[in-house]
Design a protein around this motif. Structure first.
Motif, PDB file in Angstrom:
ATOM      1  N   TYR A  80     -14.661  -2.541   5.371  1.00 48.70           N
ATOM      2  CA  TYR A  80     -13.929  -1.482   6.065  1.00 48.70           C
ATOM      3  C   TYR A  80     -14.884  -0.608   6.878  1.00 48.70           C
ATOM      4  O   TYR A  80     -14.677  -0.385   8.075  1.00 48.70           O
ATOM      5  N   GLY A 125     -11.594   6.148   4.834  1.00 50.50           N
ATOM      6  CA  GLY A 125     -10.154   5.869   4.745  1.00 50.50           C
ATOM      7  C   GLY A 125      -9.297   6.929   5.395  1.00 50.50           C
ATOM      8  O   GLY A 125      -8.075   6.845   5.341  1.00 50.50           O
ATOM      9  N   LEU A 179      -6.743   3.357   3.859  1.00 49.49           N
ATOM     10  CA  LEU A 179      -7.920   2.504   3.641  1.00 49.49           C
ATOM     11  C   LEU A 179      -7.495   1.040   3.570  1.00 49.49           C
ATOM     12  O   LEU A 179      -8.237   0.152   3.978  1.00 49.49           O
ATOM     13  N   THR A 180      -6.312   0.782   3.034  1.00 48.48           N
ATOM     14  CA  THR A 180      -5.884  -0.600   2.824  1.00 48.48           C
ATOM     15  C   THR A 180      -4.802  -1.056   3.814  1.00 48.48           C
ATOM     16  O   THR A 180      -4.266  -2.144   3.652  1.00 48.48           O
ATOM     17  N   ASN A 221       0.840  -1.216   0.000  1.00 53.28           N
ATOM     18  CA  ASN A 221       0.000   0.000   0.000  1.00 53.28           C
ATOM     19  C   ASN A 221       0.867   1.256   0.000  1.00 53.28           C
ATOM     20  O   ASN A 221       1.210   1.801   1.033  1.00 53.28           O
ATOM     21  N   CYS A 255      -7.775   2.707  14.455  1.00 51.26           N
ATOM     22  CA  CYS A 255      -8.357   2.466  13.120  1.00 51.26           C
ATOM     23  C   CYS A 255      -8.150   1.043  12.614  1.00 51.26           C
ATOM     24  O   CYS A 255      -8.178   0.802  11.395  1.00 51.26           O
ATOM     25  N   LEU A 282     -14.620  -2.136   0.643  1.00 50.03           N
ATOM     26  CA  LEU A 282     -15.034  -0.873   1.259  1.00 50.03           C
ATOM     27  C   LEU A 282     -16.136  -1.103   2.293  1.00 50.03           C
ATOM     28  O   LEU A 282     -16.149  -0.475   3.355  1.00 50.03           O
ATOM     29  N   SER A 315      -6.881   6.471  -0.299  1.00 52.06           N
ATOM     30  CA  SER A 315      -5.891   6.690   0.742  1.00 52.06           C
ATOM     31  C   SER A 315      -5.270   5.350   1.079  1.00 52.06           C
ATOM     32  O   SER A 315      -5.978   4.346   1.217  1.00 52.06           O
ATOM     33  N   PRO A 359     -12.213   7.958   9.558  1.00 50.56           N
ATOM     34  CA  PRO A 359     -12.074   6.584   9.063  1.00 50.56           C
ATOM     35  C   PRO A 359     -13.265   6.129   8.222  1.00 50.56           C
ATOM     36  O   PRO A 359     -13.080   5.593   7.121  1.00 50.56           O
TER      37      PRO A 359
END
Ligand code: FES
Length: 587
Positions: free
Chosen positions: A558, A457, A107-108, A96, A569, A555, A104, A452
Motif C-alpha cells: 500500500y 490509510g 486502507l483496504t 471492507n 488514492c 501495508l 481505516s 494516504p
C-alpha cells in the motif's frame, strides 16, 4: 454541453458467444472438468448449455454490519436471474466495513478492488451483480468491475431506518459527533450518551444520513450503474428486495445485449455524478472515489471538474449532516429520481447518458414526482446555493484540497488565523485535552501525517474535535486543515485531502505553531503566510530527519504504490481497464 434529450439505445442483441462458453462450452477434457466440479453443487446439465452465467459479487459479512443482510438480498437477485433464464453464481469478496475495520477501511479499498477484479476476470461469468453498501464497498466493487468491463449492475443494500432517540429522529454518525461534543462540554451525562447507541441503529443497512455510503449509492444511480431508486429505498423495505430481483432479471438482458459498464461509465455520466453530489450535499469522499473509478475506465476527471461543473450547483437535498432529514425521508419524498428531474429541468444534466435498464437517464427520471419540497428543495429554494465541493489551492495545497460548503459555517469560509499544529493523530489526542493549550476560536487547527501514506490509510479524522475548553465556552466550529478525510456524516469548516500530504513532504509538513494561515473559499485559496524559502528550508530539515521503516505485508504494498488524494488514492499499477480476457489463458 450537449443536453438534448435524444434517446441513446442499448445494443439490441448479442451476436457474440457467451464468455462462459470458454469454460463450459467444449466437449473435451477441459469442458468435462469445468462442468464436473460445478455439478457437485447439484447444477443440472442444461444450465451449461448456453445460459448466461451471472456472478453475484457479495460483500456480506457480520463484521460489516451495514451489509449483514446481503445473504437475503443475494437470494432476491438469484431469483431474478433464474426467472430471466440466467444461472446465478454467488461469490464472496473482501468486505471492507467502515465501522470495525482498523486502521481505516480506506486502507483496504484497493485490496477489495483487486479481489473483485481478479474474481470477475478469472471466473466463468458473463455478467456481474455488485452487492454494495457500506462506504468503501461501493467504490471498491465498481473499480474492480470497471477494470474488467463486463455487463455490470449495482444493487445497493439500502440505508437503515431513521434512528429514534427520545422521540426524535437521529442520524447515524452525525448523532455520535454531536453527542460526543455535548458530553465533552458537560451538557449530557455518560449514561445518556451510551443510551443513544441502540437508538441510532434500529435496523440493518447503511448510515441513514447523507454520509459516504448514501452518497456513493447516489453516485451509482446518477452514473446509470443501477436501476432507478436504488440509492434510497430503506434496507428493510420490501421494495429493496424487489429492486434486487428486477436487477437480477435485468443483468441477464444486459449480457444478451452486451451492454457493458464502459457504455454507462462515461465522461458525461461522471459530470452528472459531480452535479448530483452537489445537489445531494454529498460526501467529500466522493471526490476520491469517483477519480479512482474514472481512472479505472481511463476517463479524465480532475479536481477542476468539481470546480467547473459542481461548485455553482445548489444543494437541494435537506439531509443530515448538512440539513435536517434522513434517507428514509428522502425515499418517501421521491428519492434520487426527484433530484435528477430537478437538475434536468434546470439544464444541469447530460440527459442522454445510457443507464443499466437500457434507457437514458432522462427517460428514467423526467416524470419523477417529488412528494415533499422540504426534504427535496426546489432549485430556487435550495438548502445551500453553491453546494458543490469547494476546491482549494495555494502554497499550502499545491495539488489541491477540498471543503464541503454545505457542512461548513458561513462565517468561517473566509478566515485568517494562527496555526495550532498536531504532527499526528496521537499528538492531537495528547494535546487536545490540555486546557493550557494556546488556542482560541480564531486558531486554525492543523493535523499532519494522516494522508494516504502518512497514517497510513487516510483515516476519517479530519473533523478533529474542538478543544474542550472552547466547547465549554460555546464554540461549535473552527477551521481545521489536514491531509486526512472526513466521514460523510460529519460537519464543520474542515479542509481535507491536502495534497501532497505531509508524509510526502507537501507544504503541510512545514506548518508550525503560530504560523498564519488564510482560507478564502470564494477565491479557492489556502495560503500559508510563510516565505517560500522558509517553507523549503523547513521541508529540507524534515527530509533529513526522515527514517524509512519497512512494514511488510499488505501495508508495504500500500505505502509503496498508493497515489495521492487528487489522483484517487488507487494503486499506481491498478489504473486502467484491463478487460475480461484472462492473460495467457488457453485451453
Ligand atoms: Fe457502514 Fe456508515 S458505517 S455505511
Amino acid at each position: 454541453m450537449n443536453q438534448d434529450n435524444k434517446t441513446k439505445k442499448a445494443p439490441t442483441s448479442a451476436q457474440k458467444p457467451l464468455r462462459s462458453a470458454q469454460w463450459f462450452g467444449t466437449q473435451d477434457k477441459n469442458g468435462f472438468m469445468y462442468r464436473s466440479w460445478m455439478k457437485n453443487q447439484g447444477i443440472p446439465e442444461h444450465h451449461f448449455q448456453g445460459k448466461p452465467i451471472i456472478g453475484i459479487c457479495n460483500t456480506w459479512s457480520e463484521l460489516t454490519p451495514c451489509n449483514s443482510h446481503f445473504r437475503e438480498l443475494a437470494e432476491s437477485v438469484r431469483r431474478g436471474i433464474l426467472e430471466a433464464g440466467g444461472v446465478p453464481v454467488e461469490f464472496p469478496v473482501f468486505s471492507n466495513g467502515e465501522s470495525n475495520l482498523r486502521p481505516s477501511a480506506m486502507l483496504t479499498r484497493n485490496l477489495a478492488a483487486m479481489d473483485v477484479e481478479e474474481s470477475i476476470r478469472g471466473n466463468p461469468i458473463d455478467g456481474v451483480v455488485l452487492l454494495v453498501g457500506c462506504d468503501k464497498t461501493t467504490p471498491a466493487l465498481v473499480m474492480g468491475a470497471a477494470s474488467c468491463d463486463l455487463p455490470t449492475i449495482v444493487v445497493t443494500g439500502g440505508p437503515m431506518l431513521n434512528g429514534k432517540h427520545k422521540g426524535k429522529d437521529v442520524g447515524s454518525g452525525t448523532l455520535v459527533w454531536r453527542m460526543s461534543e455535548d458530553y465533552k462540554a458537560g451538557k449530557i451525562s455518560l449514561q445518556e450518551f451510551m443510551d443513544a447507541e441502540a437508538d441510532m441503529s434500529r435496523s440493518t443497512g447503511t448510515c441513514n444520513t447523507m454520509g459516504t455510503a448514501s452518497t456513493m449509492a447516489c453516485m451509482v444511480e446518477s452514473l446509470g450503474l443501477s436501476l432507478p431508486q436504488n440509492a434510497a429505498i430503506p434496507a428493510v423495505d420490501a421494495r429493496r428486495k424487489t429492486l434486487a430481483y428486477i436487477s437480477g432479471m435485468r443483468i441477464v438482458e444486459m449480457v444478451q445485449q452486451d451492454l457493458r459498464i464502459s457504455q454507462l461509465l462515461t465522461r458525461e455520466s461522471l459530470i452528472n455524478a459531480i452535479r448530483t453530489n452537489a445537489a445531494i450535499g454529498g460526501s467529500t469522499n466522493a471526490v476520491i472515489h469517483l477519480k479512482a473509478i474514472a481512472a479505472r475506465m481511463e476517463l479524465p476527471l480532475t479536481l477542476e471538474d468539481w470546480q467547473t461543473y459542481g461548485q455553482q450547483i445548489p444543494t437541494l437535498v435537506n439531509l443530515q449532516p448538512s440539513g435536517q432529514f434522513l434517507m428514509e425521508d428522502f425515499y418517501y419524498a421521491g428519492g434520487l429520481p426527484a433530484v435528477l428531474k430537478r437538475l434536468g429541468d434546470a439544464g444541469l444534466l447530460y440527459k442522454d447518458c445510457l443507464t443499466a435498464n437500457g434507457k437514458t437517464l432522462w427517460e428514467n427520471n423526467q416524470q419523477a414526482p417529488c412528494y415533499n419540497d422540504d426534504v427535496i428543495r426546489t432549485i430556487d429554494n435550495p438548502l445551500c446555493s453553491n453546494g458543490g465541493i469547494c476546491i482549494l489551492r495555494g502554497n499550502l495545497a499545491p495539488r489541491g484540497a477540498v471543503l464541503k460548503p454545505s457542512a461548513a459555517s458561513p462565517h468561517l469560509m473566509k478566515h485568517r488565523g494562527r496555526a495550532i499544529v498536531f504532527d499526528s493523530f496521537d499528538h492531537y489526542k495528547e494535546r487536545i485535552m490540555d486546557d493550557a493549550l494556546d488556542v482560541d476560536a480564531n486558531s486554525v487547527m492543523v493535523l499532519k501525517n494522516c494522508g494516504p501514506k502518512g497514517y497510513p490509510g487516510m483515516p476519517e479524522v479530519g473533523n478533529m474535535g474542538l478543544p474542550p475548553k472552547l466547547l465549554r465556552a460555546g464554540i461549535t466550529d473552527m477551521v481545521r486543515i489536514s491531509d486526512a478525510r472526513m466521514s460523510g456524516t460529519a460537519f464543520g469548516t474542515v479542509v481535507l485531502h491536502v495534497a501532497p500530504e505531509a508524509q510526502e513532504f507537501g507544504p503541510l509538513a512545514a506548518v508550525e505553531d503560530g504560523d498564519w494561515i488564510a482560507l478564502d473559499t470564494d477565491a479557492g485559496s489556502l495560503e500559508l503566510e510563510v516565505s517560500a524559502a522558509e517553507i523549503s528550508a523547513r521541508l529540507d530539515t524534515l527530509r533529513q530527519q526522515k527514517t524509512h521503516k519497512k512494514t511488510g505485508g499488505y501495508l508495504q504494498l500500500y505505502i509503496e504504490h498508493v497515489m495521492q488524494a487528487d489522483e484517487g488514492c488507487d494503486f499506481d499499477f491498478l489504473v486502467g481497464c484491463r478487460g475480461a480476457d484472462v492473460p495467457g489463458h488457453s485451453h
